[in-house]
Design an enzyme around this catalytic site. Structure first.
Site, PDB file in Angstrom:
ATOM      1  N   GLN A   1       2.900 -21.290  -1.814  1.00  9.80           N
ATOM      2  CA  GLN A   1       2.121 -20.066  -2.046  1.00  9.80           C
ATOM      3  C   GLN A   1       3.026 -18.953  -2.584  1.00  9.80           C
ATOM      4  O   GLN A   1       4.062 -18.651  -1.996  1.00  9.80           O
ATOM      5  CB  GLN A   1       1.435 -19.632  -0.732  1.00  9.80           C
ATOM      6  CG  GLN A   1       0.510 -18.457  -0.886  1.00  9.80           C
ATOM      7  CD  GLN A   1      -0.684 -18.749  -1.810  1.00  9.80           C
ATOM      8  OE1 GLN A   1      -1.339 -19.775  -1.719  1.00  9.80           O
ATOM      9  NE2 GLN A   1      -0.958 -17.834  -2.719  1.00  9.80           N
TER      10      GLN A   1
ATOM     11  N   LYS B   1      -7.584 -22.533   1.287  1.00  4.25           N
ATOM     12  CA  LYS B   1      -7.173 -23.842   0.753  1.00  4.25           C
ATOM     13  C   LYS B   1      -7.198 -24.882   1.869  1.00  4.25           C
ATOM     14  O   LYS B   1      -7.706 -25.994   1.687  1.00  4.25           O
ATOM     15  CB  LYS B   1      -5.763 -23.745   0.144  1.00  4.25           C
ATOM     16  CG  LYS B   1      -5.744 -23.001  -1.175  1.00  4.25           C
ATOM     17  CD  LYS B   1      -4.344 -22.675  -1.657  1.00  4.25           C
ATOM     18  CE  LYS B   1      -4.405 -21.771  -2.883  1.00  4.25           C
ATOM     19  NZ  LYS B   1      -3.119 -21.219  -3.291  1.00  4.25           N
TER      20      LYS B   1
ATOM     21  N   ASP C   1      -0.617 -27.800  -8.883  1.00  2.00           N
ATOM     22  CA  ASP C   1      -0.926 -26.518  -9.534  1.00  2.00           C
ATOM     23  C   ASP C   1      -0.787 -26.636 -11.057  1.00  2.00           C
ATOM     24  O   ASP C   1      -1.318 -25.814 -11.799  1.00  2.00           O
ATOM     25  CB  ASP C   1       0.055 -25.431  -9.050  1.00  2.00           C
ATOM     26  CG  ASP C   1      -0.552 -24.546  -7.972  1.00  2.00           C
ATOM     27  OD1 ASP C   1      -1.791 -24.434  -7.939  1.00  2.00           O
ATOM     28  OD2 ASP C   1       0.212 -23.969  -7.182  1.00  2.00           O
TER      29      ASP C   1
END
Ligand code: NAP
Length: 302
Positions: free
Chosen positions: A98, A54, A121
């Site tokens: 995460q 990422k 997200d």
């Protein structure tokens, strides 16, 4: 018949180039770039490798990338305070925690503490609600379903009036992609059926699908005879079925298989995603697109 391959790796490059161009333009016109913070708690090797990917992608696109690594024993209170800090930071437009988090931390509490307008997200209940309403309410479609929709649209598959069958009803893939495909508008307007472990005639439903999206996590679940000739098949499944030695690196790597019997299915389908190299590369790509979108909302140009 041999199906057209829908390659996530190629579509990823196109989308990342588009994002990169837009980032440059916004930087010139507004003097700002998208800011993304990735919060990693502990040292789980899989999490480290996801976060590294990422970060690399965000760097390539010219984002302001902040990597915030925290020790395994950080308290829930400290983590909530950190989220609050980034919620208030005007240079940050996307906050990514995460998962998984250590057992002493309530994941739901942490994810729900993220400002919905920075939840790139798309898992916050506010964003799930916005997705359900559809249209201009939508801020951040969750990344894997958003990637699936981009793949369908960019490969020229007609969605309007199409019979879409989704295998799986998880909150991260099955339910959101079903919801996205029934919306009124381009790239959707489909008639959607969602099937799962309690469905009576799985094969019968799959056979009707013009677009079959499979997200079950069961290797080879979908048999070639369940596929309508010419259908578009999107295989989301990523299943580790063994290990092999990589010819490139000489190191042990996982053998990955999808939820569809690919070799046989490609002789019947009109188009199909491979595993690996299909849906997989799209998730981080859409995360970047959502972070750019967040900045555009902030600037009032979305
Ligand atoms: P999940 O939470 O385990 O959900 C699986 C769903 O499939 C459930 O709704 C389950 O039904 C259904 N299902 C399982 N076995 C079935 C069967 N035999 N017949 C019919 N339905 C069945 O999984 P997920 O998180 O959605 O992930 C699904 C797959 O996609 C996994 O392989 C995962 O690794 C992969 N994935 C890939 C990406 C990516 O490439 N970027 C992202 C996310 C997930 P019930 O609800 O009835 O149990």
């Amino acid at each position: 018949m041999t199906a057209k391959l829908i390659k996530g790796t190629e579509i990823r490059e196109k989308i990342l180039n588009e994002v990169e161009e837009e980032v440059k333009k916004i930087k010139e016109e507004h003097g700002v770039v998208p800011g993304l913070v990735t919060i990693l708690v502990g040292e789980n090797p899989a999490s480290i490798s996801y976060v590294t990917l990422k970060i690399k992608t965000a760097d390539r696109l010219g984002f302001n990338e902040v990597q915030d690594n925290q020790p395994e024993d950080i308290s829930e209170e400290e983590l909530l305070a950190l989220i609050d800090k980034y919620n208030k930071d005007d240079a940050i437009h996307g906050i990514l925690v995460q998962l998984p988090l250590p057992k002493h931390i309530d994941e739901k509490k942490i994810l729900n503490a993220i400002d919905p307008d920075k939840d790139v997200d798309g898992f916050h209940p506010v964003n799930v609600g916005r997705l359900m309403i559809g249209g201009s309410e939508v801020r951040f479609p969750p990344c894997t379903p958003a990637g699936i929709q981009e793949m369908i649209v960019r490969s020229g598959v007609e969605t309007e009036g199409a019979e879409v069958v989704v295998v799986g009803r998880s909150n991260i893939v099955g339910k959101p992609i079903a919801n996205m495909m029934i919306q009124k508008g381009p790239g959707a307007n489909s008639t959607v059926t969602v099937v799962h472990t309690r469905t009576k005639d799985l094969a019968g439903h799959c056979k009707r699908a013009d677009i079959l999206v499979v997200a079950a996590g069961v290797p080879g679940l979908v048999k070639p005879e369940w596929i309508k000739p010419g259908a578009c098949v999107i295989d989301v499944g990523v299943n580790r079925v063994g290990e092999k030695i990589s010819e490139k690196t000489g190191k042990k790597v996982a053998i990955l298989k999808g939820d569809v019997d690919f070799d046989a299915a490609k002789e019947i389908a009109g188009s199909i995603t491979p595993v690996p190299g299909g849906v997989g590369p799209m998730t981080i790509t859409m995360l970047m697109k959502n972070t750019l979108k967040s900045l555009k909302f902030r600037l009032g140009i979305a």
